[in-house]
Design a protein around this motif. Structure first.
Motif, PDB file in Angstrom:
ATOM      1  N   THR A   1       0.828  -1.211   0.000  1.00 43.08           N
ATOM      2  CA  THR A   1       0.000   0.000   0.000  1.00 43.08           C
ATOM      3  C   THR A   1       0.860   1.258   0.000  1.00 43.08           C
ATOM      4  O   THR A   1       1.968   1.282   0.537  1.00 43.08           O
ATOM      5  CB  THR A   1      -0.942   0.018   1.209  1.00 43.08           C
ATOM      6  OG1 THR A   1      -0.178  -0.114   2.404  1.00 43.08           O
ATOM      7  CG2 THR A   1      -1.934  -1.118   1.129  1.00 43.08           C
TER       8      THR A   1
ATOM      9  N   ARG B   1      -2.509   7.546  -0.155  1.00 40.07           N
ATOM     10  CA  ARG B   1      -3.713   7.742  -0.953  1.00 40.07           C
ATOM     11  C   ARG B   1      -3.530   8.860  -1.972  1.00 40.07           C
ATOM     12  O   ARG B   1      -3.074   9.958  -1.645  1.00 40.07           O
ATOM     13  CB  ARG B   1      -4.884   8.074  -0.026  1.00 40.07           C
ATOM     14  CG  ARG B   1      -6.179   8.384  -0.746  1.00 40.07           C
ATOM     15  CD  ARG B   1      -7.274   8.705   0.247  1.00 40.07           C
ATOM     16  NE  ARG B   1      -8.510   9.074  -0.420  1.00 40.07           N
ATOM     17  CZ  ARG B   1      -9.631   9.396   0.214  1.00 40.07           C
ATOM     18  NH1 ARG B   1      -9.667   9.382   1.534  1.00 40.07           N
ATOM     19  NH2 ARG B   1     -10.700   9.722  -0.477  1.00 40.07           N
TER      20      ARG B   1
ATOM     21  N   VAL C   1      -3.033   3.620  -3.625  1.00 33.97           N
ATOM     22  CA  VAL C   1      -4.207   3.135  -2.886  1.00 33.97           C
ATOM     23  C   VAL C   1      -3.738   2.726  -1.495  1.00 33.97           C
ATOM     24  O   VAL C   1      -2.792   1.952  -1.356  1.00 33.97           O
ATOM     25  CB  VAL C   1      -4.866   1.938  -3.602  1.00 33.97           C
ATOM     26  CG1 VAL C   1      -6.074   1.442  -2.827  1.00 33.97           C
ATOM     27  CG2 VAL C   1      -5.260   2.317  -5.025  1.00 33.97           C
TER      28      VAL C   1
ATOM     29  N   ASP D   1      -5.410   1.090   0.922  1.00 36.46           N
ATOM     30  CA  ASP D   1      -6.053  -0.066   1.550  1.00 36.46           C
ATOM     31  C   ASP D   1      -6.325  -1.100   0.469  1.00 36.46           C
ATOM     32  O   ASP D   1      -6.998  -0.822  -0.524  1.00 36.46           O
ATOM     33  CB  ASP D   1      -7.359   0.365   2.219  1.00 36.46           C
ATOM     34  CG  ASP D   1      -8.015  -0.751   3.027  1.00 36.46           C
ATOM     35  OD1 ASP D   1      -7.705  -1.934   2.765  1.00 36.46           O
ATOM     36  OD2 ASP D   1      -8.842  -0.452   3.895  1.00 36.46           O
TER      37      ASP D   1
ATOM     38  N   ASP E   1      -8.292  -3.502   0.318  1.00 37.13           N
ATOM     39  CA  ASP E   1      -9.704  -3.809   0.104  1.00 37.13           C
ATOM     40  C   ASP E   1     -10.392  -2.818  -0.826  1.00 37.13           C
ATOM     41  O   ASP E   1     -11.516  -3.062  -1.280  1.00 37.13           O
ATOM     42  CB  ASP E   1     -10.452  -3.849   1.446  1.00 37.13           C
ATOM     43  CG  ASP E   1     -10.050  -5.047   2.298  1.00 37.13           C
ATOM     44  OD1 ASP E   1      -9.655  -6.083   1.708  1.00 37.13           O
ATOM     45  OD2 ASP E   1     -10.110  -4.960   3.534  1.00 37.13           O
ATOM     46  N   LYS E   2      -9.736  -1.696  -1.108  1.00 36.40           N
ATOM     47  CA  LYS E   2     -10.304  -0.706  -2.025  1.00 36.40           C
ATOM     48  C   LYS E   2      -9.952  -0.988  -3.492  1.00 36.40           C
ATOM     49  O   LYS E   2     -10.556  -0.408  -4.391  1.00 36.40           O
ATOM     50  CB  LYS E   2      -9.797   0.696  -1.671  1.00 36.40           C
ATOM     51  CG  LYS E   2     -10.215   1.210  -0.310  1.00 36.40           C
ATOM     52  CD  LYS E   2      -9.624   2.600  -0.084  1.00 36.40           C
ATOM     53  CE  LYS E   2     -10.010   3.177   1.269  1.00 36.40           C
ATOM     54  NZ  LYS E   2      -9.411   4.514   1.481  1.00 36.40           N
TER      55      LYS E   2
ATOM     56  N   PRO F   1     -12.858  -2.680  -5.936  1.00 36.27           N
ATOM     57  CA  PRO F   1     -13.981  -1.757  -6.121  1.00 36.27           C
ATOM     58  C   PRO F   1     -13.612  -0.540  -6.974  1.00 36.27           C
ATOM     59  O   PRO F   1     -14.407  -0.102  -7.817  1.00 36.27           O
ATOM     60  CB  PRO F   1     -14.337  -1.357  -4.682  1.00 36.27           C
ATOM     61  CG  PRO F   1     -13.954  -2.538  -3.867  1.00 36.27           C
ATOM     62  CD  PRO F   1     -12.700  -3.050  -4.511  1.00 36.27           C
ATOM     63  N   ILE F   2     -12.387  -0.026  -6.792  1.00 32.36           N
ATOM     64  CA  ILE F   2     -11.953   1.120  -7.603  1.00 32.36           C
ATOM     65  C   ILE F   2     -11.762   0.695  -9.053  1.00 32.36           C
ATOM     66  O   ILE F   2     -12.195   1.393  -9.988  1.00 32.36           O
ATOM     67  CB  ILE F   2     -10.662   1.727  -7.030  1.00 32.36           C
ATOM     68  CG1 ILE F   2     -10.934   2.385  -5.677  1.00 32.36           C
ATOM     69  CG2 ILE F   2     -10.073   2.747  -8.004  1.00 32.36           C
ATOM     70  CD1 ILE F   2      -9.689   2.891  -4.980  1.00 32.36           C
TER      71      ILE F   2
END
Length: 325
Positions: free
Chosen positions: A23, A26, A158, A160, A162-163, A166-167
């Motif tokens: 990671t 952001r 990114v 996280d 887990d994102k 979905p992104i």
């Protein structure tokens, strides 16, 4: 079910695996730009990347940007540092290009960027002497040797894992828009293909390229990677080359289709002249019901050039022309 049958079933099941994702901050951003090296006179590709990189290796060691080789020796890639803003990475790329031009200008080598080169032939190109590239060609064969494609890759951080999917799923809806804005490969090996992005048509022939798979969770992606490795489709994770994909070691989502057109004056110089040799009878221009082939267009341009020289115009002077609507 017998014990032997259970053992056979278990041996066919994919072994679970963990795929790490490094990671990053952001919305941090980075850019990789693949650049063609072309002869300044003919416009044809030249295998000068090893020479350029040998000269730049020491100079770029302490810079934010990096300059590296690619699959073919006619290509270099400039990469920005990690930026908090787009402006920061653009500055990095500008610095890298300036360093490259210090080497290429004295060599008479020009820098081009587009989805494909308008007339170069794949069989004239040399593969960079690295194990990963030789394995790629061995695995992909004729399609791999034809991968004379270039692009600008944009990476966005990114924070996280887990994102990630979905992104990617949300961004996939915009791939047609990005393709329409950036398509820049209508020519291939001297032929007008009829496609605005023949690059996309070529790249999707590789088994791990094209549109991203639709996963809901990172665990689903890990199962997919395990299957790909078990079946021998990939050896390394960086062989997954979707149009939008996670870059595992960078902690980013990477966009692979962001390209730009080469300068119009460069294409204006090399496409008609080369097409006149490779496809002399192909229609090049239609005006008021009259069609000119590439041979006829090039001949007309030469007549105009000789007329201008006779009228006192110097070589290198930029002129404009116009006609009534």
């Amino acid at each position: 079910m017998t014990d032997a049958a259970n053992q056979r079933t278990a041996s066919c099941q994919t072994v679970p695996m963990t795929v790490p994702f490094a990671t990053s901050a952001r919305s941090s951003v980075g850019v990789e730009w693949e650049i063609m090296l072309a002869d300044g006179q003919s416009g044809d590709l030249v295998p000068r990347a090893p020479d350029v990189l040998a000269t730049l290796e020491e100079k770029s060691a302490l810079e934010r940007h990096t300059i590296t080789g690619e699959l073919l020796t006619n290509t270099i890639e400039v990469t920005s540092g990690i930026g908090d803003t787009v402006a920061a990475v653009v500055d990095d790329i500008a610095d890298a290009i300036a360093d490259v031009r210090e080497v290429t200008d004295p060599l008479g080598v020009e820098l081009l960027c587009a989805g494909s080169h308008p007339f170069a032939q794949w069989y004239d190109q040399q593969v960079t002497d690295k194990t990963r590239y030789h394995k790629l060609i061995e695995r992909t064969q004729w399609w791999g040797r034809n991968m004379m494609i270039w692009g600008i890759h944009v990476h966005v951080g990114v924070d996280d894992v887990d994102k990630v999917f979905p992104i990617i799923g949300a961004l996939s809806a915009y791939l047609p828009h990005l393709q329409a804005l950036s398509a820049s490969s209508p020519f291939w090996a001297g032929e007008r293909t009829g496609y605005a992005s023949n690059r996309a048509m070529m790249f999707q022939q590789l088994p791990t390229a094209g549109l991203p798979f639709q996963f809901q969770t990172w665990h689903e992606f890990e199962a997919f990677v395990a299957d790909q490795k078990t079946t021998g489709i990939i050896d390394h994770l960086n062989e997954i080359r979707w149009d939008i994909r996670p870059s595992l070691n960078l902690g980013t989502i990477g966009f692979q289709r962001l390209l730009r057109h080469p300068p119009s004056d460069v294409l204006g110089d090399i496409i008609p002249e080369r097409s006149e040799v490779l496809s002399p009878n192909t229609p090049a221009l239609e005006v008021a019901g009259t069609t000119l082939s590439y041979a006829e267009l090039n001949a007309a341009a030469n007549r105009l050039a000789h007329h201008l020289v006779a009228a006192g115009q110097r070589c290198g002077v930029h002129l404009g022309d116009g006609c009534r609507r």
